[in-house]
Design an enzyme around this catalytic site. Structure first.
Site, PDB file in Angstrom:
ATOM      1  N   SER A 108       1.847  39.456  14.852  1.00 46.92           N
ATOM      2  CA  SER A 108       3.114  38.527  15.113  1.00 46.92           C
ATOM      3  C   SER A 108       3.682  38.664  16.384  1.00 46.92           C
ATOM      4  O   SER A 108       3.977  39.933  16.958  1.00 46.92           O
ATOM      5  CB  SER A 108       4.010  38.939  13.983  1.00 46.92           C
ATOM      6  OG  SER A 108       5.483  38.259  14.205  1.00 46.92           O
ATOM      7  N   SER A 131       0.408  29.217  12.229  1.00 48.18           N
ATOM      8  CA  SER A 131      -0.370  30.410  12.290  1.00 48.18           C
ATOM      9  C   SER A 131      -0.119  31.526  10.919  1.00 48.18           C
ATOM     10  O   SER A 131       0.607  31.102  10.241  1.00 48.18           O
ATOM     11  CB  SER A 131       0.442  31.198  13.576  1.00 48.18           C
ATOM     12  OG  SER A 131       1.495  31.844  13.181  1.00 48.18           O
TER      13      SER A 131
END
Length: 269
Positions: free
Chosen positions: A230, A89
């Site tokens: 995040s 990611s």
């Protein structure tokens, strides 16, 4: 799929088969060969030779003897020295990109047994600014990578895109507005305990606001460098010490679906 568990099982099975062959199966084969040789000397040479030829090492013994040393070396290196991971990611951009292959030091924070992750040898503790791999507290089967922000006993606050540690704002400076790699972000350099790293902030997104909290003993507060994108301690809490996997220290390859690239080999700050 728990690769560590599969590796441990493979080492156990191949080692057990190899040991069983040394202690028992090999003697059985040798005894059958001796009987065949005796029959041959008694005059039944043709049948005895066929019987002798049929007494051969089973395929599973051959495979176990061949693979056990290799699997054992891989297990030791992966469990106690270094382990590779792939970044799935963008939560650690710009430090780490999707498709980066990283190396994680498994002994920096102490030696741990594979699968159960129990520490058997205590060495160093995580420091602020370390990029750490850990088992996600909500699902220990999943590995996460974030930056260590708060140590046990630290007071952490995040408000207005400003990080505070123990009541002091963490210094940062703007490097570039709307960088080419992230047109909607601001690229900043952050100074955490005299260690610098780059982060992204989105000026158009207020992001999460977090009141001051204290990191409990035996736990760590972590955040991604891509601050507005995040999933980290601001949302789900702290990382227990027993969930730590190791310290990320290098990028050794990048692969985004095309040809692998080694142009991005670098240390991780």
């Amino acid at each position: 799929m728990d690769f560590a568990l599969l590796l441990v099982l493979a080492v156990a099975v191949t080692g057990l088969v190899w040991l069983l062959d040394i202690l028992w199966l090999r003697r059985v084969r040798q005894a059958r060969v001796a009987v065949a040789d005796t029959d041959a000397q008694a005059g039944g040479s043709e049948g005895a030779l066929k019987q002798r030829a049929s007494v051969k090492e089973p395929w599973y013994v051959d495979y176990s003897r061949s693979f056990f040393p290799v699997l054992l070396i891989v297990l030791v290196l992966r469990s106690f020295v270094v382990e590779p991971f792939q970044i799935p990611s963008g939560s650690m951009r710009p430090t780490l990109k999707i498709g980066d292959f990283i190396l994680v030091n498994k002994f920096t924070y102490g030696l741990r047994l594979p699968v159960i992750n129990t520490k058997v040898v205590a060495l160093n503790e995580p420091e602020r600014g370390d990029v750490m791999v850990f088992r996600f507290p909500q699902d220990p089967a999943v590995n996460f990578i974030k930056r260590v922000i708060g140590l046990p006993g630290d007071r952490i606050r995040y408000q207005g895109k400003q990080l505070y540690v123990n009541g002091e704002p963490v210094p940062k400076e703007l490097l570039e507005e709307n960088p080419e790699a992230a047109p909607t972000e601001f690229l900043l350099r952050e100074l955490l305990d005299q260690r610098t790293h780059e982060i992204y902030n989105n000026p158009r997104d207020p992001g999460p606001q977090m009141r001051e909290i204290e990191v409990p003993a035996g736990h760590y507060f972590v955040m991604g460098d891509n601050r507005d994108h995040s999933n980290d301690s601001r949302y789900w809490g702290f990382v227990p010490e027993e969930n730590i996997v190791g310290k990320a220290f290098a990028v050794w390859m990048h692969w985004d679906g095309g040809l692998p690239s080694f142009m991005s080999v670098r240390g991780i700050e």
